[in-house]
Scaffold this motif. Structure first.
Motif, PDB file in Angstrom:
ATOM      1  N   ILE A 234      13.079 -71.154  -4.056  1.00  0.00           N
ATOM      2  CA  ILE A 234      14.107 -71.292  -4.754  1.00  0.00           C
ATOM      3  C   ILE A 234      14.903 -69.916  -5.316  1.00  0.00           C
ATOM      4  N   ASN A 235      13.943 -69.041  -5.728  1.00  0.00           N
ATOM      5  CA  ASN A 235      14.358 -67.792  -6.162  1.00  0.00           C
ATOM      6  C   ASN A 235      15.130 -66.775  -5.276  1.00  0.00           C
ATOM      7  N   ARG A 236      14.551 -66.928  -4.250  1.00  0.00           N
ATOM      8  CA  ARG A 236      15.014 -66.076  -3.001  1.00  0.00           C
ATOM      9  C   ARG A 236      16.427 -66.793  -2.305  1.00  0.00           C
ATOM     10  N   PHE A 237      16.566 -67.928  -2.246  1.00  0.00           N
ATOM     11  CA  PHE A 237      17.674 -68.625  -1.725  1.00  0.00           C
ATOM     12  C   PHE A 237      18.673 -68.332  -2.717  1.00  0.00           C
ATOM     13  N   GLN A 238      18.394 -68.706  -4.193  1.00  0.00           N
ATOM     14  CA  GLN A 238      19.401 -68.576  -5.144  1.00  0.00           C
ATOM     15  C   GLN A 238      20.112 -67.064  -4.954  1.00  0.00           C
ATOM     16  N   SER A 239      19.154 -66.137  -4.846  1.00  0.00           N
ATOM     17  CA  SER A 239      19.353 -64.730  -4.946  1.00  0.00           C
ATOM     18  C   SER A 239      20.564 -64.339  -3.904  1.00  0.00           C
ATOM     19  N   LEU A 240      20.140 -65.025  -2.540  1.00  0.00           N
ATOM     20  CA  LEU A 240      20.962 -64.770  -1.395  1.00  0.00           C
ATOM     21  C   LEU A 240      22.426 -65.410  -1.764  1.00  0.00           C
ATOM     22  N   ILE A 241      22.447 -66.591  -2.338  1.00  0.00           N
ATOM     23  CA  ILE A 241      23.620 -67.296  -2.299  1.00  0.00           C
ATOM     24  C   ILE A 241      24.372 -66.599  -3.462  1.00  0.00           C
ATOM     25  N   THR A 242      23.740 -66.174  -4.252  1.00  0.00           N
ATOM     26  CA  THR A 242      24.546 -65.344  -5.489  1.00  0.00           C
ATOM     27  C   THR A 242      25.213 -63.954  -5.039  1.00  0.00           C
ATOM     28  N   LEU A 257      21.095 -75.121   2.169  1.00  0.00           N
ATOM     29  CA  LEU A 257      20.457 -76.258   2.483  1.00  0.00           C
ATOM     30  C   LEU A 257      18.892 -75.898   2.125  1.00  0.00           C
ATOM     31  N   GLY A 258      18.572 -74.629   2.367  1.00  0.00           N
ATOM     32  CA  GLY A 258      17.111 -74.461   2.024  1.00  0.00           C
ATOM     33  C   GLY A 258      16.773 -74.277   0.619  1.00  0.00           C
ATOM     34  N   LEU A 259      17.792 -73.803  -0.202  1.00  0.00           N
ATOM     35  CA  LEU A 259      17.686 -73.941  -1.585  1.00  0.00           C
ATOM     36  C   LEU A 259      17.546 -75.493  -2.063  1.00  0.00           C
ATOM     37  N   ALA A 260      18.483 -76.330  -1.575  1.00  0.00           N
ATOM     38  CA  ALA A 260      18.389 -77.717  -1.854  1.00  0.00           C
ATOM     39  C   ALA A 260      16.943 -78.175  -1.331  1.00  0.00           C
ATOM     40  N   ASP A 261      16.457 -77.850  -0.177  1.00  0.00           N
ATOM     41  CA  ASP A 261      15.063 -78.513   0.275  1.00  0.00           C
ATOM     42  C   ASP A 261      14.000 -77.803  -0.585  1.00  0.00           C
ATOM     43  N   ALA A 262      14.084 -76.502  -1.171  1.00  0.00           N
ATOM     44  CA  ALA A 262      13.080 -76.069  -1.965  1.00  0.00           C
ATOM     45  C   ALA A 262      13.055 -76.824  -3.293  1.00  0.00           C
ATOM     46  N   GLN A 263      14.383 -77.110  -3.922  1.00  0.00           N
ATOM     47  CA  GLN A 263      14.219 -77.902  -4.969  1.00  0.00           C
ATOM     48  C   GLN A 263      13.942 -79.281  -5.017  1.00  0.00           C
ATOM     49  N   ALA A 265      11.667 -79.873  -2.619  1.00  0.00           N
ATOM     50  CA  ALA A 265      10.142 -80.070  -2.710  1.00  0.00           C
ATOM     51  C   ALA A 265       9.439 -79.772  -3.912  1.00  0.00           C
ATOM     52  N   SER A 266      10.435 -79.179  -4.880  1.00  0.00           N
ATOM     53  CA  SER A 266       9.711 -78.808  -6.187  1.00  0.00           C
ATOM     54  C   SER A 266       9.933 -79.785  -7.192  1.00  0.00           C
ATOM     55  N   GLU A 267      10.382 -81.100  -6.730  1.00  0.00           N
ATOM     56  CA  GLU A 267      10.678 -82.240  -7.593  1.00  0.00           C
ATOM     57  C   GLU A 267      11.693 -82.117  -8.397  1.00  0.00           C
ATOM     58  N   GLN A 268      12.602 -81.243  -7.941  1.00  0.00           N
ATOM     59  CA  GLN A 268      13.989 -81.081  -8.847  1.00  0.00           C
ATOM     60  C   GLN A 268      15.248 -81.609  -7.938  1.00  0.00           C
ATOM     61  N   ASN A 269      14.964 -82.986  -7.850  1.00  0.00           N
ATOM     62  CA  ASN A 269      16.001 -83.742  -7.165  1.00  0.00           C
ATOM     63  C   ASN A 269      17.513 -83.591  -7.616  1.00  0.00           C
TER      64      ASN A 269
END
Length: 874
Positions: A234-242, A257-263, A265-269
């Motif tokens: 999540i942190n890596r994808f968010q950093s890239l998006i920012t 898409l990766g950020l959404a998948d990671a969220q 996977a972390s049960e942050q639907n």
């Protein structure tokens, strides 16, 4: 099925430079005027002309054998380049391959490279890979050819062979090749679950190349997600998006898409849904939104309440429109399940198709029969889009329209209506109300067969549609005939199919449609395609449309080209006289002036249109544009009058809410106390109405009240926002309320404590965005200072730097520098004021470690302090 591989994307720059053994041929050809003309044509990307020149040279009886060999090689290259062009044919690649297989070219080193390209162009990928395997290591472009070979091996599912080829390329002397090879190898290992091998490959990537560094970061994020390390991903994808610099649009979308998948996977639907919704909202015209919609639907529960925010968004995106009397197929009375609404002013986009389709899918999986009726109506409306919007039936629309028939049949079965289900499945094949509808039926039948995995059976259906008298059906059928060959919507494949069209009018129309399509997707290549079309077809019936589209693309696609836009508008200004065309010209011209911030000129263009068309339906939008221009030019009084006139004259216009709000904003910024007082009542009217900008009006009204020192009224205005569901609203209101209390603190110190309490509550918010986190710390520090709590103020400022340094910032880890540096340099100034020189030096050096825009300033400050006060490191 494999896409056609253009293996020489980089190798097409291979020139026919002479090795010492070729010098005789090159000397002879240097004196051959026709050969040189062909070489110049090749250099100018005119392969078709070069072919004619090289053929003429080969017809010369006195041409030497060596020169003949290298002219043949040049002809083969020209044939291959032409085969890849819009007008190219398969026969050209076949002729090139025949030349390259001749005995006279057997000893020419670059012949094998072009042979591989010819084979790939013909779809003979195994042979292309074998040809590249024969390239000797001494070949000048050996590394490039092996990289192309690895890509072919991947396409052929020869993963082990591709990995071996890429591993060998790690020894290449070219850093770009090494980086690309290691990145491709890492991706293979990630897909195979070989994470240690992926880590090794990524460690070999040279991060001095910004693009490669970003791709490495993206692959690291993917690796962490695959490893089950969702939070780190999540942190890596968010950093890239920012910080998306050096990211292609495709990789940026993959990060989302990766950020959404990671969220997820972390049960942050909820966060995953918000991520997807934000991208879809921000990119309404994107042509590649379907993967986001698919994930969005999967994240939602089986039963979705009608007032669910995502369902509301889907309704908003689907641009409700009336169902016409002549849709492709109406399922009984089901269209009555959703009330008819007036269409909005938004233009058609693929997002509308996707929103209608997936909203229907959500309703279809519900257990409520009433929702099934609504789903049927939405699917019917989807099939009517082409008529209600008069759109070009692109692949996505036709595919989902076809899929909607299957979904309709499924719903009929759920409603125990097997006859209707059968009819739905057969209707599009048998419908014959008009030739156009019959053509559409054949086209959709092809898509249904394709979905069933029967491409051979689908091709005859598309071939039938190719004979349609309708240009949009014929062109769409051409595209999908290519898709049946390659299972891809690749534009180069589209060009191949278009080249087989015998009717020059259809071919020319396809050329224009492709350029227009590219522009509609924000592809800057569409601008050059339109320019080429205009140059090649100056008398075409649609050339004015092409000029207008090119001018629009010059202001709508980044980077803009304002001068080119103005030039094309000047060409067509006298040719186009209808109100609709002149409105489009005015819109583009206004946008051009906005881009260079020439607000007076933008206002003048809008005013000219308004004078000429006093009863036009476009007046509200033009008046708003004129008001905006005056607003940005800080002529607030004039802007206010215009916005108020829009609201008064056009009460039913979609622009009315916007005009009302900005009339109040103009009054607020008008500069006089009277205008600001008047803005309070204007904002109040918006607040008391069912206005889409009521919340923002309340915030703006509170700012005016605070500026006018009407603190008690400001507090009452902000009070309802303290309990808002949207955290961003709560934050904005909280900061304003704290500011209001702060200003009263000089006469009542208890107000300072109240303000500090608000800041503390805001800082306690879970997952507080970094920008807000840093800003609130700064504002709290200011309040502490005003309350003479200097130590706590210093703590508040320093916390921002300490927490960031310790890696303890909240999950939304976007880059933020403004408040970070304001806190950092404020704390540094306080340490210097207290003469805590050693602490100041260390703190300044800590600030410098973050490598932000003021890092150098912090480093210099640290060095100056150390020298001045003789503080030396051990």
């Amino acid at each position: 099925m494999l896409l056609r591989l253009l293996i020489l994307i980089s190798l097409l720059t291979i020139s026919l430079t002479a090795a010492p053994s070729q010098s005789k041929a090159m000397r002879e050809l240097a004196k051959n005027a026709t050969y040189q003309e062909g070489a110049k044509a090749m250099d100018g990307q005119l392969a078709d002309i070069a072919i004619q020149k090289f053929r003429t040279v080969l017809d010369q009886a006195k041409l030497g054998e060596d020169a003949r060999a290298y002219t043949s090689l040049a002809l083969a290259e020209a044939l291959i380049r032409s085969s890849l062009s819009q007008q190219g044919t398969r026969l050209q690649a076949e002729e090139a391959l025949k030349i390259l297989n001749s005995e006279k070219l057997a000893e020419v080193s670059s012949a094998v490279v072009w042979k591989a390209e010819a084979l790939a162009s013909l779809g003979r990928y195994q042979e292309a890979e074998a040809a590249l395997a024969e390239v000797p290591k001494t070949h000048a472009q050996f590394s490039e050819t092996q990289l192309a070979r690895a890509r072919i091996q991947l396409a052929l599912n020869q993963t082990s062979a591709a990995t071996a080829t890429l591993t060998a390329l790690d020894q290449s002397k070219h850093p770009e090749i090494r980086n690309t090879a290691n990145l491709l190898a890492a991706e293979i290992h990630i897909n195979l679950g070989h994470f240690e091998a992926a880590e090794e490959a990524l460690n070999r990537v040279d991060e001095q190349n910004s693009g490669a560094a970003k791709l490495k970061e993206y692959l690291n994020a993917r690796k962490q997600l695959s490893e089950g390390k969702a939070e780190e991903a999540i942190n890596r994808f968010q950093s890239l998006i920012t910080a998306p610099d050096h990211l292609s649009e495709r990789i940026f979308r993959a990060c989302v898409l990766g950020l959404a998948d990671a969220q997820a996977a972390s049960e942050q639907n909820d966060k995953a849904i918000a991520t997807l919704v934000q991208y879809i909202t921000d990119h309404p015209d994107s042509s590649v939104l379907q993967p986001l919609f698919l994930r969005l639907i999967r994240l939602l529960p089986e039963e979705v309440p009608m007032d669910h925010p995502t369902l509301v968004k889907l309704r908003e995106w689907s641009d409700e429109a009336p169902v016409l009397d002549n849709p492709l197929y109406l399922a009984g009375a089901s269209a009555d399940a959703i009330p008819i609404q007036t269409p909005s002013t938004t233009a058609y986009s693929d997002r509308i198709t996707l929103s209608l389709y997936y909203r229907a899918k959500l309703l279809a999986r519900s257990a409520d029969p009433n929702n099934h009726l609504k789903a049927l109506a939405l699917l019917t409306r989807l099939r009517a889009i082409q008529f209600s919007h008069n759109i070009y039936a692109n692949e996505l629309y036709m595919r989902l329209s076809s899929a909607s028939l299957l979904d309709t049949a499924y719903l009929h079965l759920k409603r125990n209506q097997p006859e209707l289900a059968t009819y739905t499945l057969e209707v599009m094949e048998k419908i014959a109300f008009s030739p156009r509808l019959k053509d559409q039926a054949s086209f959709l039948r092809g898509l249904l067969l394709a979905k069933a995995g029967q491409p051979k059976q689908a091709l005859p259906a598309f071939n039938f549609a190719l004979e349609s008298a309708s240009s949009d059906i014929a062109s769409a059928a051409s595209i999908n005939a290519g898709v049946m060959s390659l299972l891809s919507s690749n534009l180069k494949s589209f060009d191949k199919i278009a080249a087989s069209t015998q009717d020059q009018k259809i071919l020319t129309s396809l050329t224009l449609e492709r350029a227009l399509w590219k522009c509609s997707q924000g592809d800057i290549a569409g601008r050059s395609d339109l320019d080429s079309f205009i140059m090649a077809h100056p008398d075409h019936p649609r050339v004015n449309e092409a000029h207008l589209a090119l001018a629009s693309a010059c202001v709508d696609i980044s980077p803009p080209d304002v001068e080119l836009a103005k030039a094309h508008l000047e060409i067509i200004r006298s040719r186009l006289t209808t109100q609709e065309d002149l409105h489009t010209i005015a819109r583009i011209a206004i946008r051009a002036e906005e881009l260079i911030q020439n607000w007076p000129a933008a206002a003048k263009i809008a005013e000219s249109f308004i004078r000429k068309f006093k009863d036009s339906l476009y007046l509200p939008s033009m008046m708003v544009k004129m008001g905006e221009a005056h607003y940005h030019n800080e002529d607030f009084n004039k802007a206010r009058r215009i916005f108020q006139e829009v609201a008064a004259k056009y009460p039913d216009s979609p622009y009315k809410p916007y005009a009302e709000f900005y009339a109040a904003m103009a009054a607020r910024l008008g500069g006089t106390s009277q205008a600001r007082e008047e803005s309070i009542s204007m904002f109040q009217q918006i607040i008391e109405s069912d206005h889409p900008l009521a919340t923002e009006a309340r915030i703006q009204q509170s700012r005016v009240l605070i500026d006018l020192r009407q603190y008690e009224k400001a507090e009452k205005t902000l009070a309802p926002l303290q309990k808002a569901k949207d955290p961003s609203i709560r934050r904005a209101a909280g900061v304003l309320l704290a500011d209001c209390l702060h200003r009263q603190g000089s006469t009542d110190s208890a107000k300072y404590d109240q303000a500090i309490a608000i800041y503390n509550d805001l800082l306690a918010e879970k997952n507080l965005p970094l920008a807000w986190h840093n800003r609130i710390h700064f504002l709290r520090g200011q309040t502490y200072e005003s309350n003479k709590q200097r130590g706590k103020a210093l703590d508040s400022y320093i916390d921002v730097i300490i927490q960031a340094d310790a890696g303890q910032v909240l999950p939304l880890n976007e880059v933020e520098w403004l408040w970070f540096y304001r806190c950092g340099f404020k704390a540094l100034a306080m340490l210097e004021s207290d003469k805590r020189w050693e602490a100041a030096v260390k703190f300044a050096r800590r600030i410098a470690t973050f490598k932000g825009p003021r890092a150098e300033e912090a480093a210099k400050r640290a060095n100056n302090l150390a020298k001045t006060h003789m503080i030396w490191e051990d």
